[in-house]
Scaffold this motif. Structure first.
Motif, short mmCIF file in Angstrom:
data_model
loop_
_atom_site.label_atom_id
_atom_site.label_comp_id
_atom_site.label_asym_id
_atom_site.label_seq_id
_atom_site.Cartn_x
_atom_site.Cartn_y
_atom_site.Cartn_z
N ASP A 297 0.93 -1.27 0.05
CA ASP A 297 -0.08 0.23 -0.03
C ASP A 297 0.82 1.11 0.00
N ALA B 103 0.24 4.29 -0.08
CA ALA B 103 -0.40 5.36 0.61
C ALA B 103 0.17 5.16 2.28
N ALA B 104 0.11 4.02 2.41
CA ALA B 104 0.75 3.75 3.99
C ALA B 104 2.30 4.03 4.04
N ARG C 29 3.92 5.93 1.95
CA ARG C 29 4.29 7.37 2.03
C ARG C 29 4.00 7.92 3.11
N LEU C 30 3.01 7.55 3.89
CA LEU C 30 2.53 8.12 5.21
C LEU C 30 3.92 8.00 6.39
N GLY D 28 -2.81 16.97 -2.49
CA GLY D 28 -3.42 16.41 -1.40
C GLY D 28 -2.60 14.97 -1.50
N TRP D 29 -2.16 14.59 -2.60
CA TRP D 29 -1.43 13.16 -2.78
C TRP D 29 0.23 13.47 -2.52
N ALA E 9 -3.53 10.37 1.15
CA ALA E 9 -3.14 9.27 1.59
C ALA E 9 -3.44 8.96 3.11
N ARG F 286 -7.15 8.21 3.20
CA ARG F 286 -7.50 6.75 2.95
C ARG F 286 -7.20 5.85 3.77
N LEU F 287 -5.98 6.01 4.27
CA LEU F 287 -5.34 4.89 5.28
C LEU F 287 -6.52 4.79 6.58
N SER G 120 -10.30 6.47 -1.67
CA SER G 120 -9.17 7.35 -2.28
C SER G 120 -9.41 8.19 -3.38
#
Lengths: 329, 329
Positions: free
Chosen positions: A51, A53-54, A56-57, A116-117, B53, B56-57, B62
């Motif tokens: 994932d 997104a995870a 990156r976070l 936002g991304w 991100a 979404r997480l 998303s």
DNA sequence: ATGAAAGCGCTAACAT
DNA sequence: ATGTTAGCGCTTTCAT
């Protein structure tokens, strides 16, 4: 197959800790070959896809490039997108794409959405951006590449060419070939790259002691339709022996309309375009135009974002005047 | 300006809890007007842009659509992308774009990359996908829309038309107009949509008791170049009075080459294309072709993903044969 | 070479 | 209408 396979699932399946799997997935080379194989098997078996997104976070790079072009309609910017797409893929980045319709307000909205991304970088066409757009970009402090133009003061990086110089060279070259009454043809839209082209034309005309003359078609018309419409206006006006068009599509519209009316190109009137789209090389007569490596600009922009140089780059990709039959009498 | 403004920063600045800010940002209408204004001011002042991100997480959608097209080179799929882009924007989605170069392996790689972002849905062109691609998609359990074709067994949703029926109707219409020796012209590439078009041609020919004849140009050629190259092969062969081309670009390549050689279209040879790109309507003669609403297919695909229907949709957008001068003798 | 703990920025669920 | 708690799936840092 489970609905959501996570790093932990893979770790459990392989009998190692999540951390080891994480290391393996990012190929940090700190995982022993044996363990690696074990993990690889689990990944394949479970169909694990990390994932992003995870990730990156948690501190990894987003590996996302966000690009906004004025329009996806013509093949002009599609080539830039293609370059971006290939450059992004080569660097294992994903590409977020939006179109602004030449509207700075819409560009601003897209920039906000895309930021936002938390992309690694942003690619914009041209240099007309709202104050708020610039503010957001500055706050995001990510590399920005402006393509298709060379602004005097780029936001950050720029990959383009001088639309004005190209147009000036095209026009004076044509003047030197003996054309006496060239007019500049475009749609009635506000846009820096276009006004640069017009201004190049005007400067060349004035330098030759000629009076510049510009013809515009309604902005609502498609470029092709605009090129055709221009011929109507031309009617029984002062003699015009050359149309210098703001874009290839306009030029083709004019060319085809000439054919339809039995006006011989380049003998009755010559035509030049701008942008070097592929069809222009095949028409009869083929179209004189200015070529800019749109694909390469996208590709380079992607590369700049994938590996940002410490100093702002300002790459002048140059242009090439392609002399062809439509101005060869 | 701080480097990273978070929800918590905004909350602190506005003197409320993060949760209230979160509610306000998502406009859940559970925040009092006063508090809302307070928060709005803080958001503006700090230039806060929510981290999608993180959202979404934590369970939010998303709001990403991932699309993969065979190529960004021609305007054909660019129109689909444009539809997708506008549909996505209307629903406040972001659009991830990639090009597969007609290569299922590359498509697979892109699908894997994109799935890492957990998009809400996936848009693919056509129906030729690797087994592993299908596996990943199934595991992701997100809506998929296949566009530009109507597979017998779509993965999920499909928005397209029958390439075969269109080609059959085009060919038989042409046959009815008295053309006696039509050949099918394409590049030598493997691709379902193309073979459907060829098969439509063949069926129409056989139904009329004629022998189908196909001419192919080398796959490495651009479509325009391929159309021109075909004319060389034609040479002093059996009589051919009509070229039915696999795409408009091929048709235009052939048309221009005819003009170059003084072959009168449609009198010496007629030409038909497929795809209805805009230039085909302007050339002299204008090009007979099959129109498919590429833009709309993208737009609809985006809408399906933004609001997935419970049942798989299989939208036949139909096609329209556009009879024009290139087959009008 | 591998693991444990902490936390990225947000939202869902449950308070109050 | 607002706040508290917990945790999403990962990577960082710091052990071992």
């Amino acid at each position: 197959m489970k609905t959501k396979v996570t790093l932990t699932d893979v770790a459990r399946h392989a009998g190692v800790s999540p951390m080891t799997v994480s290391r393996f997935m990012r190929s940090t080379n700190e995982v022993s070959v044996d363990t690696g194989e074990l993990i690889a098997r689990s990944v394949a078996e479970l169909g694990y896809i990390p994932d992003r997104a995870a990730g990156r976070l948690a501190g990894a790079s987003s590996r996302v490039i966000a690009a906004i072009v004025p329009t996806l309609e013509s093949s002009v910017f599609a080539e830039t997108i293609r370059g971006l797409s290939e450059g992004a893929e080569a660097a294992d980045f994903a590409l977020l794409v939006g179109q602004s319709d030449y509207d700075p307000a819409k560009e601003e909205r897209l920039v906000r959405t895309f930021l936002g991304w938390r992309p690694e970088g942003l690619v914009l066409v041209g240099s007309e951006h709202r104050r708020e757009t610039r503010r957001m970009i500055a706050a995001a402090s990510i590399p920005v590449v402006e393509v298709w133009d060379l602004p005097d003061v780029p936001i950050d990086h720029a990959v383009g060419f001088s639309n004005e110089a190209a147009s000036l060279e095209l026009t004076s070259g044509l003047l030197a070939q003996g054309y006496g009454a060239p007019v500049f043809v475009s749609r009635d839209v506000e846009q820096r790259r276009l006004s640069q082209r017009r201004s190049g034309y005007e400067r060349a005309m004035l330098a030759a002691g000629r009076e510049p003359r510009c013809l515009t078609a309604r902005a609502e018309l498609s470029p092709l339709a605009a090129g055709a419409a221009i011929l109507v206006e031309l009617g029984p006006q002062q003699p015009v022996d050359l149309l210098i068009c703001g874009s290839d599509l306009i030029a083709l519209g004019a060319l085809f309309e000439c054919q339809r009316r039995g006006i011989a190109v380049p003998y009755d009137v010559a035509i030049a375009g701008f942008g070097a789209i592929e069809v222009g090389g095949s028409t009869v007569p083929s179209l004189t135009t200015v070529s800019f490596d749109s694909y390469r600009s996208g590709r380079l922009a992607a590369e700049i974002i994938a590996e940002p140089p410490t100093e702002p780059r300002r790459l002048d990709l140059g242009y090439e005047i392609i002399w062809r039959e439509s101005t060869n009498r």
